[in-house]
Design a protein around this motif. Structure first.
Motif, PDB file in Angstrom:
ATOM      1  N   HIS A  77       4.716   8.995  -9.105  1.00  0.00           N
ATOM      2  CA  HIS A  77       5.945   8.825 -10.273  1.00  0.00           C
ATOM      3  C   HIS A  77       4.736   8.112 -10.962  1.00  0.00           C
ATOM      4  N   LEU A  78       4.283   7.984 -12.583  1.00  0.00           N
ATOM      5  CA  LEU A  78       3.899   7.478 -13.592  1.00  0.00           C
ATOM      6  C   LEU A  78       5.341   7.497 -14.932  1.00  0.00           C
ATOM      7  N   TYR A  79       5.765   6.893 -14.469  1.00  0.00           N
ATOM      8  CA  TYR A  79       6.994   6.702 -15.811  1.00  0.00           C
ATOM      9  C   TYR A  79       6.290   5.759 -17.364  1.00  0.00           C
ATOM     10  N   PHE A  80       5.280   6.524 -17.432  1.00  0.00           N
ATOM     11  CA  PHE A  80       4.554   5.013 -18.875  1.00  0.00           C
ATOM     12  C   PHE A  80       3.590   5.968 -19.265  1.00  0.00           C
ATOM     13  N   LYS A  81       3.586   5.579 -20.626  1.00  0.00           N
ATOM     14  CA  LYS A  81       1.947   6.240 -21.681  1.00  0.00           C
ATOM     15  C   LYS A  81       0.921   4.925 -21.951  1.00  0.00           C
ATOM     16  N   GLU A  82       0.515   5.631 -22.029  1.00  0.00           N
ATOM     17  CA  GLU A  82      -0.755   4.468 -22.476  1.00  0.00           C
ATOM     18  C   GLU A  82      -0.476   4.119 -23.844  1.00  0.00           C
ATOM     19  N   GLY A  83      -1.035   2.677 -23.934  1.00  0.00           N
ATOM     20  CA  GLY A  83      -0.735   2.278 -25.667  1.00  0.00           C
ATOM     21  C   GLY A  83       0.130   2.546 -25.757  1.00  0.00           C
ATOM     22  N   THR A  84       1.437   2.079 -25.216  1.00  0.00           N
ATOM     23  CA  THR A  84       2.699   2.101 -25.692  1.00  0.00           C
ATOM     24  C   THR A  84       3.641   0.653 -25.437  1.00  0.00           C
ATOM     25  N   ASN A  85       4.274   0.458 -26.636  1.00  0.00           N
ATOM     26  CA  ASN A  85       5.789  -0.504 -25.968  1.00  0.00           C
ATOM     27  C   ASN A  85       6.414  -0.389 -25.042  1.00  0.00           C
ATOM     28  N   VAL A  86       6.978  -1.559 -24.314  1.00  0.00           N
ATOM     29  CA  VAL A  86       7.826  -1.117 -23.023  1.00  0.00           C
ATOM     30  C   VAL A  86       8.417  -2.651 -23.255  1.00  0.00           C
ATOM     31  N   SER A  87       9.712  -2.624 -22.762  1.00  0.00           N
ATOM     32  CA  SER A  87      10.819  -3.263 -22.595  1.00  0.00           C
ATOM     33  C   SER A  87      10.919  -4.774 -21.292  1.00  0.00           C
ATOM     34  N   LYS A  88      11.786  -5.730 -20.850  1.00  0.00           N
ATOM     35  CA  LYS A  88      10.851  -6.231 -19.823  1.00  0.00           C
ATOM     36  C   LYS A  88      12.831  -5.746 -19.089  1.00  0.00           C
ATOM     37  N   GLY A  89      11.671  -5.038 -18.149  1.00  0.00           N
ATOM     38  CA  GLY A  89      12.432  -4.418 -16.884  1.00  0.00           C
ATOM     39  C   GLY A  89      12.504  -2.675 -16.248  1.00  0.00           C
ATOM     40  N   ALA A  90      11.342  -2.440 -17.777  1.00  0.00           N
ATOM     41  CA  ALA A  90      10.987  -0.508 -17.513  1.00  0.00           C
ATOM     42  C   ALA A  90      10.474  -0.518 -16.731  1.00  0.00           C
ATOM     43  N   LEU A  91      10.686   1.086 -15.796  1.00  0.00           N
ATOM     44  CA  LEU A  91       9.992   1.472 -14.906  1.00  0.00           C
ATOM     45  C   LEU A  91       8.790   1.899 -14.766  1.00  0.00           C
ATOM     46  N   LEU A  92       7.919   1.462 -14.204  1.00  0.00           N
ATOM     47  CA  LEU A  92       6.198   1.877 -15.240  1.00  0.00           C
ATOM     48  C   LEU A  92       6.142   2.796 -14.032  1.00  0.00           C
ATOM     49  N   VAL A  93       6.022   2.759 -12.851  1.00  0.00           N
ATOM     50  CA  VAL A  93       5.814   3.285 -11.459  1.00  0.00           C
ATOM     51  C   VAL A  93       6.438   3.430 -10.389  1.00  0.00           C
ATOM     52  N   LYS A  94       6.439   4.423  -9.420  1.00  0.00           N
ATOM     53  CA  LYS A  94       7.084   4.890  -8.168  1.00  0.00           C
ATOM     54  C   LYS A  94       6.004   5.254  -7.221  1.00  0.00           C
ATOM     55  N   ILE A  95       5.890   4.356  -6.069  1.00  0.00           N
ATOM     56  CA  ILE A  95       5.674   4.438  -4.551  1.00  0.00           C
ATOM     57  C   ILE A  95       6.104   4.854  -3.795  1.00  0.00           C
ATOM     58  N   TYR A  96       5.630   6.199  -2.723  1.00  0.00           N
ATOM     59  CA  TYR A  96       6.191   6.698  -1.664  1.00  0.00           C
ATOM     60  C   TYR A  96       7.375   6.179  -1.568  1.00  0.00           C
ATOM     61  N   ASP A  97       8.307   6.446  -0.904  1.00  0.00           N
ATOM     62  CA  ASP A  97       9.464   5.553   0.167  1.00  0.00           C
ATOM     63  C   ASP A  97      10.161   5.954   1.121  1.00  0.00           C
ATOM     64  N   GLU A  98       9.541   7.667   1.155  1.00  0.00           N
ATOM     65  CA  GLU A  98      11.131   8.269   2.067  1.00  0.00           C
ATOM     66  C   GLU A  98      10.752   7.274   3.359  1.00  0.00           C
ATOM     67  N   ASP A  99       9.810   6.556   3.976  1.00  0.00           N
ATOM     68  CA  ASP A  99      10.376   6.325   5.269  1.00  0.00           C
ATOM     69  C   ASP A  99      10.915   5.593   4.845  1.00  0.00           C
ATOM     70  N   LEU A 100      10.836   4.764   4.038  1.00  0.00           N
ATOM     71  CA  LEU A 100      11.398   2.389   4.001  1.00  0.00           C
ATOM     72  C   LEU A 100      12.856   3.275   4.127  1.00  0.00           C
ATOM     73  N   ARG A 101      13.268   4.670   3.363  1.00  0.00           N
ATOM     74  CA  ARG A 101      14.790   5.216   3.034  1.00  0.00           C
ATOM     75  C   ARG A 101      15.827   5.499   4.811  1.00  0.00           C
ATOM     76  N   ALA A 102      14.879   6.243   5.468  1.00  0.00           N
ATOM     77  CA  ALA A 102      15.174   6.611   6.802  1.00  0.00           C
ATOM     78  C   ALA A 102      15.301   5.433   7.205  1.00  0.00           C
ATOM     79  N   ASN A 160       0.690  -1.234  -0.085  1.00  0.00           N
ATOM     80  CA  ASN A 160      -0.182  -0.098  -0.215  1.00  0.00           C
ATOM     81  C   ASN A 160       1.339   1.218  -0.040  1.00  0.00           C
ATOM     82  N   GLY A 161      -0.114   2.272  -0.535  1.00  0.00           N
ATOM     83  CA  GLY A 161       0.939   3.343  -0.765  1.00  0.00           C
ATOM     84  C   GLY A 161       0.550   4.141  -1.710  1.00  0.00           C
ATOM     85  N   ARG A 162       1.471   5.723  -2.043  1.00  0.00           N
ATOM     86  CA  ARG A 162       0.789   6.922  -2.341  1.00  0.00           C
ATOM     87  C   ARG A 162       1.582   6.789  -3.554  1.00  0.00           C
ATOM     88  N   ILE A 163       1.164   6.987  -4.549  1.00  0.00           N
ATOM     89  CA  ILE A 163       2.373   7.222  -6.426  1.00  0.00           C
ATOM     90  C   ILE A 163       2.778   8.105  -5.790  1.00  0.00           C
TER      91      ILE A 163
END
Length: 362
Positions: free
Chosen positions: A92-117, A87-90
């Motif tokens: 950043h979104l790194y993708f565009k709808e309907g586009t091709n992506v390669s394996k391993g490409a970053l699609l979504v980033k969820i808030y992680d500052e608390d985990l980094r701390a 669970n978390g807050r998005i």
């Protein structure tokens, strides 16, 4: 007395009239019997049957391509719903709808500052524990501390390391990456949205190649093998596409008595879409000497099937066995030979032994 005589005379006259009528009727009936039954009345015993004008088909062999038709559905070769594991807050979104992506490409980033701390805190605690462990090991050499205290501190260093690995794993879950190369679907969330493990952010599908599922009757199970080619059409497209069977379900469906097959279909130009209906045709084998006759020539019965053949110009009923059917013809596997003349019209009016006249012979 006179009245009795009149009564007797009347009776005699009536009897005489009845005798005359009886002989006249007998004479007329005998004359009709001598003339015989009406021409063409096939039900009269011993009467010649009237010839019937019919169409005929000369039996010959031909090449028959045996095929099966079925209904299929196109599916993505690989398909997945892109969902977060935590669970978390998005952020950043790194993708565009309907586009091709390669394996391993970053699609979504969820808030992680608390985990980094948390990870930074664990690193500091582990570093302090390591320093303490070094001091205690030096004291142990001069018997300034017990072995138990040293072991406790060493275990604490390992525990901090395990906590750091766990936190690092949680950090990796804040990044959603493409599990395989494919095409993304529509986006269902926006940046800043709070998501859970049940939230579908988008979909990812591999559409080149595609899979096609279809079913055939169980009697064809042993006639089909992996590697066989299949041809098919999709709605709204007149082009014929081709694929090859690569998997056969080992179980027969008990409710439909069919076996499920799966074929792999190339989709280099992206003209085919998952979910499309497909009309499938499977070519089994060619029969070089098949006997084919028009379907209307076969008379179905409760126990067998029959056709009418010409035998010295007269109708003869023959029991046959049928095989593959096409749009207008049916294969005869037993009962006919090349050169036989099969009647194709007027078969409902024909009876055994009736004479035949031909209107058209094919």
């Amino acid at each position: 007395m006179s009245n009795n005589k009149k009564t007797v005379r009347s009776i005699i006259l009536l009897v005489a009239a009845g005798i005359v009528i009886f002989f006249v009727y007998k004479k007329i009936a005998g004359k009709k019997a001598a003339e015989g039954p009406v021409a063409g009345a096939s039900g009269a015993k011993g009467a010649p049957a009237r010839a019937l004008l019919t169409d005929a088909w000369i039996v010959k062999t031909s090449d028959l391509g045996q095929s099966i038709e079925a209904s299929g559905t196109l599916q993505s070769n690989e398909e997945v719903d892109v969902k977060p594991e935590i669970n978390g807050r998005i952020t950043h979104l790194y993708f565009k709808e309907g586009t091709n992506v390669s394996k391993g490409a970053l699609l979504v980033k969820i808030y992680d500052e608390d985990l980094r701390a948390q990870l930074q805190k664990l690193k500091l605690q582990q570093q302090l524990a390591k320093t303490t462990l070094e001091r205690q090991e030096n004291l142990l050499k001069i018997n300034g501390i017990s072995q138990q205290d040293v072991d406790v501190t060493r275990n604490q260093v390992s525990a901090y390391g395990a906590d750091m690995e766990f936190t690092q794993t949680q950090l990796q879950k804040t990044e959603l990456r493409a599990p395989f190369s494919g095409k993304l679907g529509l986006r269902n969330v926006s940046e800043g949205a709070i998501v859970s493990s049940a939230t579908i952010i988008t979909t990812l599908q591999q559409i080149d190649p595609l899979k096609m599922d279809f079913s055939v009757a169980e009697k064809y199970r042993n006639a089909i093998k992996t590697g066989d080619k299949v041809n098919f059409y999709v709605s709204g497209d007149i082009k014929e596409y081709q694929g090859s069977i690569y998997a056969i379900d080992p179980k027969i469906d008990l409710s439909t008595r069919t076996v499920r097959l799966r074929a792999l279909v190339p989709n280099n130009n992206g003209a085919l879409f998952p979910g499309s209906f497909a009309k499938v045709k499977i070519l089994l084998k060619d029969l070089p000497d098949a006997i084919m006759i028009p379907s209307q020539a076969v008379i179905p019965g409760t126990r067998d099937k029959r056709v009418i053949v010409a035998d010295n110009g007269k109708a003869k009923f023959v029991v046959v066995e049928t095989g593959i059917r096409t749009e207008s013809n049916v294969q005869i596997t037993n009962g006919l030979q090349p050169g036989d003349t099969v009647i194709t019209t007027g078969i409902l009016q024909l009876k055994p032994g009736m004479e035949l006249n031909y209107n058209k012979v094919q």
